[in-house]
Scaffold this motif. Structure first.
Motif, mmCIF file in Angstrom:
data_model
loop_
_atom_site.group_PDB
_atom_site.id
_atom_site.type_symbol
_atom_site.label_atom_id
_atom_site.label_comp_id
_atom_site.label_asym_id
_atom_site.label_seq_id
_atom_site.Cartn_x
_atom_site.Cartn_y
_atom_site.Cartn_z
ATOM 1 N N GLN A 218 0.865 -1.192 0.000
ATOM 2 C CA GLN A 218 0.000 0.000 0.000
ATOM 3 C C GLN A 218 0.893 1.230 0.000
ATOM 4 O O GLN A 218 0.562 2.250 -0.578
ATOM 5 N N HIS A 219 2.017 1.110 0.734
ATOM 6 C CA HIS A 219 3.033 2.165 0.755
ATOM 7 C C HIS A 219 4.138 1.759 -0.233
ATOM 8 O O HIS A 219 4.906 0.840 0.039
ATOM 9 N N PRO A 220 4.201 2.431 -1.378
ATOM 10 C CA PRO A 220 5.019 1.919 -2.481
ATOM 11 C C PRO A 220 6.522 1.890 -2.218
ATOM 12 O O PRO A 220 7.229 1.052 -2.768
ATOM 13 N N GLY A 221 7.011 2.807 -1.371
ATOM 14 C CA GLY A 221 8.444 2.812 -1.064
ATOM 15 C C GLY A 221 8.851 1.670 -0.150
ATOM 16 O O GLY A 221 10.045 1.489 0.119
ATOM 17 N N GLU A 222 7.869 0.907 0.338
ATOM 18 C CA GLU A 222 8.180 -0.241 1.198
ATOM 19 C C GLU A 222 8.341 -1.479 0.314
ATOM 20 O O GLU A 222 7.543 -2.407 0.317
ATOM 21 N N THR A 223 9.410 -1.454 -0.474
ATOM 22 C CA THR A 223 9.625 -2.508 -1.469
ATOM 23 C C THR A 223 9.865 -3.870 -0.826
ATOM 24 O O THR A 223 9.650 -4.900 -1.454
ATOM 25 N N LEU B 211 7.219 7.397 -1.556
ATOM 26 C CA LEU B 211 7.347 6.641 -0.313
ATOM 27 C C LEU B 211 6.009 6.020 0.080
ATOM 28 O O LEU B 211 5.918 4.844 0.389
ATOM 29 N N ARG B 212 4.945 6.836 0.102
ATOM 30 C CA ARG B 212 3.784 6.478 0.898
ATOM 31 C C ARG B 212 2.431 6.663 0.212
ATOM 32 O O ARG B 212 1.407 6.231 0.732
ATOM 33 N N THR B 213 2.376 7.321 -0.951
ATOM 34 C CA THR B 213 1.068 7.697 -1.512
ATOM 35 C C THR B 213 0.909 7.254 -2.967
ATOM 36 O O THR B 213 1.868 6.867 -3.622
ATOM 37 N N VAL C 284 1.283 -6.350 4.257
ATOM 38 C CA VAL C 284 2.745 -6.383 4.393
ATOM 39 C C VAL C 284 3.359 -5.001 4.151
ATOM 40 O O VAL C 284 3.057 -4.356 3.138
ATOM 41 N N HIS C 285 4.216 -4.581 5.084
ATOM 42 C CA HIS C 285 4.791 -3.219 5.086
ATOM 43 C C HIS C 285 6.276 -3.217 5.445
ATOM 44 O O HIS C 285 6.846 -4.248 5.809
ATOM 45 N N GLY C 286 6.858 -1.996 5.403
ATOM 46 C CA GLY C 286 8.197 -1.764 5.929
ATOM 47 C C GLY C 286 8.127 -0.616 6.921
ATOM 48 O O GLY C 286 7.323 0.303 6.749
ATOM 49 N N ASP C 287 8.947 -0.669 7.957
ATOM 50 C CA ASP C 287 8.982 0.425 8.939
ATOM 51 C C ASP C 287 10.340 1.116 8.899
ATOM 52 O O ASP C 287 11.383 0.466 8.960
HETATM 53 ZN ZN ZN Z 1 3.643 0.983 5.454
#
Ligand code: ZN
Length: 380
Positions: free
Chosen positions: A168-173, A219-221, A261-264
C-alpha cells in the motif's frame, strides 16, 4: 579528475541534485506528488570507478520519518541484482539533517536506493509467472488513476478466505520481495506446506496495492497523494480506487485471515501489529492474533516481539487503517507485518542488512506459521 554524474530519470527514480563537486554531491529527496511525504530515494552515480564518492542527502529533518536515518546504511548495487550496504552516517545538525553516504564503486556505475527497488517490470514478471501456474486464477481488480492494472491472484481449493496484500506504501519494497517468496512457495507443486494450505484455504493475493506510487518513486502515496492505508473506512474512486476495489472484493469473498505487508523506517526489527482498539474487540478474536504471533516467533529467529508499535487503547483504533477495518468489518484475524529498512538489531548482517533474500525467506515462514495456526484453530 572527472566529475561524477547523477541520474534518476527512470522508474521509481527519486533525487534532486543540489550541487556536485568532483566526487561529492549535495542531494535532496523529492516529495511524493501532492503530498508532504519524502523518504524514498533511488538514483545512480557514474564516473567514479575505484574512487571514493561522498553523497550528502540533505534536509532530512523534514522527511516523513527522521527517526529512520540514525543507524541506517544506504542500499547500493553495481549489478542491480545483489544489494549491499554503503557505510552511512546521520548528522541532524548538518543542513537540516544530512545522511552522508561513502562508497567506492568497483565499476563505473553504482545504484543507490532506500531499499532494494522492486520495479513494475519485475511485478509484471511475477504476476505472469504465477498466473501461468496450474490452479492459479488471475483477476484484474481495477484501473489506477495513472491507468495501470491492479492485479489479484487467487489459488487454493479450500473454503477459508485468506488475504495477503502488500505495498500500500510503495516505497516499502520489502513488501513485494516478501510477496515473491510467498508466491514462489505457494505455486510450488512439490512444497508440502503449500499443498496443505491450498487444500484448506482460498488465497486472495495483491502483490502490489499501489502501482502508481511504485512507478513514480513515492514513499507512501498514490498518484494523487493519498495514503492508501488511511482510506479503508471510506475509500473513493477519486482518491483511492485501489482500496475501493480491494475492499469490494473482500466483501464478496469474506476474510478469515489477513496479512498486510509493510516496511517500517525507524524500528530495526521484524514485527506484527494487530487490531487492538477496534470497536468490536473481543479477547477471543485478539487471542487468534496473539497465537499467530507466538507461532511465527518460534519458527524464525528473524521475527521478534519486543520491538514494535504500542498497542492502541480500547476504542481508539483508526478504522482507516486496513488491519483495523478488516478485523472489524469481517471479524478476521488481521495483522500488519512490518520489516525494517535498517538491519535487525538482534540479528545483524552488516554486509547486506535486511535484504530481499531475507524478505523472501520470511514469507516462507509466515506461510508455514499460517498452516500451523490453522491446525491449532481446528484442534480448539
Ligand atoms: Zn507501510
Amino acid at each position: 579528475m572527472t566529475q561524477i554524474e547523477i541520474d534518476a530519470a527512470f522508474e521509481s527514480g527519486n533525487i534532486e541534485v543540489l550541487s556536485t563537486d568532483k566526487r561529492s554531491a549535495r542531494l535532496a529527496i523529492r516529495k511524493d506528488h501532492q503530498s508532504d511525504f519524502a523518504q524514498w530515494f533511488h538514483f545512480r552515480v557514474s564516473g567514479a570507478e575505484g574512487e571514493e564518492i561522498e553523497l550528502k542527502l540533505t534536509g532530512l529533518g523534514k522527511s516523513a520519518y527522521p527517526g529512520g536515518w540514525p543507524d541506517y546504511n544506504a542500499c547500493v548495487s553495481e549489478d542491480r541484482e545483489y544489494w549491499a550496504r554503503a557505510a552511512s552516517t546521520y548528522d541532524e545538525s548538518e543542513e537540516g539533517g544530512t545522511l552522508t553516504i561513502r562508497y567506492t564503486p568497483a565499476s563505473d556505475i553504482a545504484w543507490f536506493a532506500y531499499f532494494a527497488p522492486y520495479s513494475m517490470e519485475r511485478h509484471h514478471d511475477l504476476i505472469a509467472e504465477a498466473a501461468a501456474c496450474e490452479g492459479v486464477d488471475y483477476r484484474r481488480l481495477a484501473t489506477t488513476l495513472d491507468g495501470q492494472p491492479l492485479d489479484l491472484l487467487e489459488m487454493g481449493e479450500g473454503e477459508l478466505p485468506v488475504w495477503l496484500y502488500a505495498r500500500q506504501h510503495p516505497g516499502e519494497t520489502q513488501a513485494e520481495w516478501w510477496m515473491e517468496g510467498a508466491l514462489e512457495r505457494l505455486t510450488d507443486p512439490a512444497d508440502p506446506v503449500a499443498r496443505e494450505l491450498r487444500r484448506r484455504v482460498r488465497f486472495h493475493i495483491v502483490p502490489n496495492c499501489n502501482p502508481d506510487g511504485s512507478r513514480r518513486g513515492h514513499l507512501r502515496t498514490n498518484a494523487v497523494g493519498t495514503n492508501l492505508n488511511r482510506e479503508w473506512s471510506d475509500p473513493s474512486a477519486d482518491k483511492s480506487p485501489e482500496v475501493l476495489a480491494i475492499r469490494d472484493w473482500m466483501d464478496e469473498t469474506g476474510v478469515h485471515f489477513a496479512m498486510d505487508v509493510h516496511g517500517d523506517e525507524a524500528i530495526p526489527a521484524v514485527f506484527l501489529a494487530g487490531f487492538e482498539g477496534i470497536p468490536g474487540w473481543s479477547d477471543e478474536q485478539g487471542k487468534r492474533f496473539y497465537r499467530y504471533q507466538r507461532i511465527l516467533d518460534r519458527r524464525t529467529p528473524d521475527f521478534q516481539t519486543e520491538l514494535g508499535y504500542p498497542k492502541t487503547p480500547a476504542g481508539k483504533a483508526n478504522l482507516g487503517i486496513s488491519t483495523n477495518l478488516v478485523a472489524e468489518r469481517y471479524g478476521a484475524c488481521a495483522m500488519t507485518l512490518e520489516m525494517p529498512y535498517k538491519d535487525l538489531h538482534h540479528a545483524p548482517e552488516p554486509e547486506q542488512g535486511w535484504s530481499p533474500e531475507r524478505c523472501r525467506m520470511l514469507a516462507r515462514e509466515c506461510l508455514a506459521a499460517l498452516l500451523e495456526w490453522l491446525e491449532a484453530e481446528e484442534a480448539d
